[in-house]
Design an enzyme around this catalytic site. Structure first.
Site, mmCIF file in Angstrom:
data_model
loop_
_atom_site.group_PDB
_atom_site.id
_atom_site.type_symbol
_atom_site.label_atom_id
_atom_site.label_comp_id
_atom_site.label_asym_id
_atom_site.label_seq_id
_atom_site.Cartn_x
_atom_site.Cartn_y
_atom_site.Cartn_z
ATOM 1 N N ASP A 180 0.907 -1.141 0.000
ATOM 2 C CA ASP A 180 0.000 0.000 0.000
ATOM 3 C C ASP A 180 0.947 1.191 0.000
ATOM 4 O O ASP A 180 1.545 1.517 1.034
ATOM 5 C CB ASP A 180 -0.870 -0.002 1.262
ATOM 6 C CG ASP A 180 -1.897 1.114 1.198
ATOM 7 O OD1 ASP A 180 -1.501 2.260 0.895
ATOM 8 O OD2 ASP A 180 -3.078 0.861 1.442
ATOM 9 N N HIS A 181 1.114 1.826 -1.137
ATOM 10 C CA HIS A 181 2.234 2.779 -1.234
ATOM 11 C C HIS A 181 2.037 3.987 -0.304
ATOM 12 O O HIS A 181 2.994 4.679 -0.004
ATOM 13 C CB HIS A 181 2.512 3.177 -2.678
ATOM 14 C CG HIS A 181 1.601 4.218 -3.229
ATOM 15 N ND1 HIS A 181 0.361 3.929 -3.717
ATOM 16 C CD2 HIS A 181 1.744 5.552 -3.375
ATOM 17 C CE1 HIS A 181 -0.224 5.045 -4.131
ATOM 18 N NE2 HIS A 181 0.600 6.057 -3.933
ATOM 19 N N HIS A 243 -5.624 2.963 0.837
ATOM 20 C CA HIS A 243 -4.833 4.107 1.296
ATOM 21 C C HIS A 243 -5.512 4.891 2.418
ATOM 22 O O HIS A 243 -4.924 5.146 3.467
ATOM 23 C CB HIS A 243 -4.560 5.073 0.146
ATOM 24 C CG HIS A 243 -3.982 4.416 -1.068
ATOM 25 N ND1 HIS A 243 -3.118 3.362 -0.999
ATOM 26 C CD2 HIS A 243 -4.140 4.676 -2.399
ATOM 27 C CE1 HIS A 243 -2.765 2.995 -2.235
ATOM 28 N NE2 HIS A 243 -3.378 3.771 -3.088
#
Ligand code: BG6
Length: 493
Positions: A180-181, A243
């Site tokens: 999950d950047h 996010h």
């Protein structure tokens, strides 16, 4: 410290993510001497490239998308790159892959340590891990094996459970890293530090002093060339399920007992488990979905979502989502959380806004304190920083109150480079640190919370899809979500 020697295998090596993010991040690690001494990157995808062709493509990509201002080491770096074509489904090809990996191991002395990064469409997430297993590439007797996957981790609760079962059949949870950047962003990690290293905020961080919390992630771009993907996703799946809920998790979690991955992830999980489930009849009044329509921005006509490439002209997919919800636990009982995200909004900004309660009895004229007072704004991007807004006496006669800011910008930390998310996350996968990756149980809880919303949104009669002109702050009706409660969205300037 540097990670152990290993081979990094990227599936989908001819794709966009590899070019834009993964290889530039690996190059930046190389320049900073953060890769192990013996390191090989093996690109794998359906396209037919030679090693040299692949190296040339990656060289161009590094020059174009580089995250670090140093081109002098590109030639040295690309010598570590190799390529082998593969048909993702074909068992024979995995035997070839195994042989290729074995020969690279011998040539470069990297041991059996291997990372498999699936930068592929999600429909092959079920296939690749199985095929790797069939040639023994999940076995850890000769070194660790890790599997990295990108979202989406399913499309709803049911498909997420299926994916989990498929992956966990032959791989262990410890071997799987779900990217999950947002968790790789420095400012998102800083939520932990802001909350748990500052005695000034810690006592205030609860329902006694916090009135409500707003989290916004706005983008000014549209869906660009990703219409095909976005049609099967929409804002709720694309941004909220992963996010934004992770940001909620870090904002709302209890202090972890340590900085161990499991301690942090356990606390995030507890937040997700405490999300108050929406009852069917509550979804209409607590969620908003919107879709951008064509408009003129700075004199230029901008396409509406339905006119974008790869998008159904009658698409019902939302490009904007806003939700109001509660976390039913001791810390947050009764505190509303408002979250929103959208494409083609006026600006790109992600921020967490903590609105504190008013003083018990306000001595000064009410109109002097406006809505933007007593707020802590954590700016995740761009212009990363923290802003505290509070009231101060206007110099002069009487007791006029005016709002002032205490403002910290990361850019003021001269010589401190903020590493991009992928750089941090790729390095963590090499070190075996899973703190900043989503765990299966978190993913499932997030889906459990949002699947009823997705179900309800399928029918326009339940929650209508509202249009908003590109370049505006989403459907006007989104204001009602928060204004009905006597509040306003914070509009970042
Ligand atoms: C991705 C989404 O995960 O995050 C994109 O798929 C979105 O649609 C992107 O644009 C936003 O990331 P960032 O880092 O630019 O906020």
């Amino acid at each position: 410290y540097n990670p152990e020697n290993h081979i990094y295998v990227i599936f989908g090596a001819s794709g966009d993510l590899t070019k834009r993010k993964l290889v530039p991040a690996l190059y930046a690690l190389f320049v900073q001497k953060m890769l192990p001494e013996k390191f090989v990157l093996l690109g794998v995808s359906r396209s037919d490239f030679s090693d040299d062709e692949f190296r040339n493509r990656m060289k161009e990509a590094i020059i174009k998308y580089k995250e670090i201002d140093d081109e002098s080491q590109i030639d040295k770096f690309v010598k570590k790159l190799f390529y082998t074509p593969i048909s993702f489904d074909d068992e024979i090809h995995y035997k070839n892959l195994l042989n290729k990996i074995k020969s690279l191991r011998e040539e470069f002395g990297t041991n059996g340590n291997t990372i498999f990064y699936l930068s592929t469409p999600p429909n092959v997430y079920g296939i690749i891990p199985q095929r790797l297993t069939s040639v023994g590439l999940n076995k850890q007797d000769d070194g660790w094996k890790r599997l990295i996957i990108e979202k989406p981790f399913g499309y709803d609760l049911e498909s997420a459970i299926k994916l989990k079962d498929l992956l966990l059949k032959d791989w262990t949870e410890e071997q799987i890293y779900r990217i999950d950047h947002y968790l790789g962003k420095e400012t998102v990690q800083n939520l932990l530090v802001t909350r748990f290293s500052n005695g000034i905020f810690e006592p205030l961080w609860n329902r006694n002093y916090i009135h409500h919390i707003e989290i916004t992630s706005a983008e000014s771009i549209g869906v660009e060339k990703r219409g095909g993907y976005y049609e099967s996703s929409g804002a709720l799946r694309d941004m909220v399920q992963n996010h934004l809920l992770q940001v909620v998790g870090l904002t709302a979690m209890e202090p972890p007992s340590s900085l161990e991955a499991s301690a942090i992830r356990n606390e995030i999980l507890k937040v997700f488990q405490s999300l108050r489930p929406f009852k069917k009849d509550e979804i209409k009044n607590n969620t908003i979905r919107g879709q951008y329509t064509s408009s003129k921005i700075k004199g230029e006509v901008v396409k509406g979502y339905r006119q974008e490439e790869g998008v159904n002209p009658e698409s019902q997919t939302e490009t904007y989502a806003a939700l109001k919800f509660y976390i039913d636990n001791w810390r947050w009982g009764g505190v509303p959380f408002y979250i929103r995200t959208g494409k083609r909004l006026p600006t790109r900004v992600t921020e967490v806004v903590i609105h504190f309660k008013e003083t018990p009895h306000f001595l000064f004229a009410k109109h002097q304190m406006n809505n933007s007072c007593n707020m802590l704004i954590i700016r995740i991007q761009p212009d990363e920083g923290i802003l505290l807004k509070f009231g101060m006496k206007t110099p002069g006669a009487g007791f006029e109150v005016q709002n002032v800011n205490m403002d910290f910008h990361y850019s003021d930390l001269t010589n401190q480079r903020i590493p991009p998310a992928y750089e941090r996350l790729l390095h963590d996968t090499m070190k075996g640190d899973s703190t900043l990756f989503a765990r299966t149980d978190e993913v499932l809880e997030a889906w459990k919370f949002l699947t009823p919303v997705l179900e309800c949104w399928k029918n326009d009669k339940n929650v209508p899809l509202l249009g908003y002109p590109a370049g505006t702050w989403g459907p006007e009706h989104a204001d009602d979500l928060i204004e009905g409660d006597g509040r306003h969205w914070h509009y970042p300037c």
